[in-house]
Design an enzyme around this catalytic site. Sequence first.
Site, PDB file in Angstrom:
ATOM      1  CG  ASP A   1      22.922 -15.998   4.872  1.00  9.27           C
ATOM      2  OD1 ASP A   1      23.232 -16.022   3.689  1.00  9.27           O
ATOM      3  OD2 ASP A   1      22.836 -14.923   5.529  1.00  9.27           O
TER       4      ASP A   1
ATOM      5  CE  LYS B   1      26.046  -8.610   4.579  1.00  3.27           C
ATOM      6  NZ  LYS B   1      26.833  -8.126   3.430  1.00  3.27           N
TER       7      LYS B   1
ATOM      8  N   GLY C   1       0.792  -1.224   0.000  1.00  6.68           N
ATOM      9  CA  GLY C   1       0.000   0.000   0.000  1.00  6.68           C
ATOM     10  C   GLY C   1       0.824   1.274   0.000  1.00  6.68           C
ATOM     11  CB  ILE C   2       4.221   1.984   1.145  1.00  7.52           C
ATOM     12  CG1 ILE C   2       3.786   1.561   2.556  1.00  7.52           C
ATOM     13  CG2 ILE C   2       5.148   3.173   1.224  1.00  7.52           C
ATOM     14  CD1 ILE C   2       4.857   0.856   3.344  1.00  7.52           C
TER      15      ILE C   2
ATOM     16  CG  HIS D   1      26.222   7.113  10.705  1.00 12.40           C
ATOM     17  ND1 HIS D   1      27.348   7.037  11.466  1.00 12.40           N
ATOM     18  CD2 HIS D   1      25.951   5.862  10.312  1.00 12.40           C
ATOM     19  CE1 HIS D   1      27.749   5.780  11.519  1.00 12.40           C
ATOM     20  NE2 HIS D   1      26.921   5.047  10.818  1.00 12.40           N
TER      21      HIS D   1
HETATM   22  P1  GDP Z   1      23.633  -1.511   3.859  1.00 15.23           P
HETATM   23  O1  GDP Z   1      24.663  -0.759   3.042  1.00 15.23           O
HETATM   24  O2  GDP Z   1      24.118  -1.697   5.265  1.00 15.23           O
HETATM   25  O3  GDP Z   1      22.260  -0.924   3.791  1.00 15.23           O
HETATM   26  O4  GDP Z   1      23.594  -3.004   3.257  1.00 15.23           O
HETATM   27  P2  GDP Z   1      22.526  -3.679   2.283  1.00 15.23           P
HETATM   28  O5  GDP Z   1      21.263  -3.987   2.997  1.00 15.23           O
HETATM   29  O6  GDP Z   1      22.422  -2.850   1.039  1.00 15.23           O
HETATM   30  O7  GDP Z   1      23.250  -5.073   1.968  1.00 15.23           O
HETATM   31  C1  GDP Z   1      24.505  -5.131   1.320  1.00 15.23           C
HETATM   32  C2  GDP Z   1      24.639  -6.455   0.602  1.00 15.23           C
HETATM   33  O8  GDP Z   1      24.633  -7.527   1.550  1.00 15.23           O
HETATM   34  C3  GDP Z   1      23.501  -6.726  -0.376  1.00 15.23           C
HETATM   35  O9  GDP Z   1      24.039  -7.362  -1.510  1.00 15.23           O
HETATM   36  C4  GDP Z   1      22.612  -7.695   0.410  1.00 15.23           C
HETATM   37  O10 GDP Z   1      21.881  -8.553  -0.423  1.00 15.23           O
HETATM   38  C5  GDP Z   1      23.619  -8.465   1.231  1.00 15.23           C
HETATM   39  N1  GDP Z   1      23.045  -8.979   2.469  1.00 15.23           N
HETATM   40  C6  GDP Z   1      22.312  -8.286   3.386  1.00 15.23           C
HETATM   41  N2  GDP Z   1      21.923  -9.086   4.390  1.00 15.23           N
HETATM   42  C7  GDP Z   1      22.408 -10.314   4.103  1.00 15.23           C
HETATM   43  C8  GDP Z   1      22.335 -11.582   4.762  1.00 15.23           C
HETATM   44  O11 GDP Z   1      21.724 -11.755   5.819  1.00 15.23           O
HETATM   45  N3  GDP Z   1      22.997 -12.624   4.173  1.00 15.23           N
HETATM   46  C9  GDP Z   1      23.675 -12.468   2.995  1.00 15.23           C
HETATM   47  N4  GDP Z   1      24.280 -13.558   2.505  1.00 15.23           N
HETATM   48  N5  GDP Z   1      23.750 -11.324   2.352  1.00 15.23           N
HETATM   49  C10 GDP Z   1      23.127 -10.247   2.892  1.00 15.23           C
END
Ligand code: GDP
Length: 296
Positions: free
Chosen positions: A126, A124, A48-49, A73
């Site tokens: 995983d 991450k 809805g956003i 930040h």
């Molecule tokens: P931000 O710069 O801190 O906002 O980071 P993003 O959310 O843009 O994530 C940076 C990269 O890390 C992207 O390619 C994401 O898909 C990947 N990423 C984020 N969270 C995870 C995770 O839990 N596992 C894995 N494997 N990759 C992640």
Amino acid sequence: RQVIMNEDPRSLVKRPPVVTILGHVDHGKTTLLDAIRHSNVASGEAGGITQHIGAYQVEHHNQLITFLDTPGHAAFTAMRARGAQGADIVVLVVAANDGVMPQTREAIAHAKAARVPIIVALNKVDRPDSNPDFVKRQLAENGLVPDEWDGDTMIVPVSAKQKMGIEDLLEAILLVSDSMDIRANPNGKVLGTVIEAQVEKAKGVIATLLVQNGSLEMGDIIVAGTSMGRIRAMFDYRNRKLRKAGPSMPVLVMGLSDVPAAGDIFQVYKNDREARAVVEERKTQAQNRQAAVPKA
Ligand code: GDP
């Protein structure tokens, strides 16, 4: 908390905690904010956003949590610089394969200076190259000793990408917020913080505001920095029209004359004349400050 002055303690009631997500670039702030939003945005209504709003709320165990959706930040620093701390809790995202990095340290320093408690989202997990124990040691060296090592920092393993551990993170946030005194007077003086603002074609100035005390209502006259106006439209984070918004509610408002800065405090005034006087006074002060700066 900090912006609320002169309220009778007996008038204060519990309000949702306001959470901001900080961390090093690429550690997963944006992905985590999306995962949280999709896990649990209060009673659904996905998709809805249409208008971006820089904050949202989720519901967990019948309790609301407000998330500032401003990765990076800028807003947090601006708020701190103005002494208007909008956030009650910082979620620090640390990638389990990368560990503590310069912006992680910076975020820790900001949160500690503002005395805002930190919960670590160890993200991450995983990834096959993730090394949670190594990162926990690094965190401990930086003053965030995991509670499992008798410290007082909750460290929650998550995978923002696979949407794992999100419930645990929400749980941790409620645990920490329950141990704090997060209250406001919904009937008190109306004030809060500007989260973000911009001008849009045909709509004029659109601002995301976080109400921190009192209840903001349609038609109210507000001043934010040197911007003022009467609220002529107000929406929640799901783009639903609102007439009234209480403490910890993020709202999108239209009606301001100019674009306020992120971190500006807003307040409601009784009438146009009072509001105008405050704005004029601030403009004069700003001019005087500028005049006092020696020319290079
Ligand atoms: P931000 O710069 O801190 O906002 O980071 P993003 O959310 O843009 O994530 C940076 C990269 O890390 C992207 O390619 C994401 O898909 C990947 N990423 C984020 N969270 C995870 C995770 O839990 N596992 C894995 N494997 N990759 C992640």
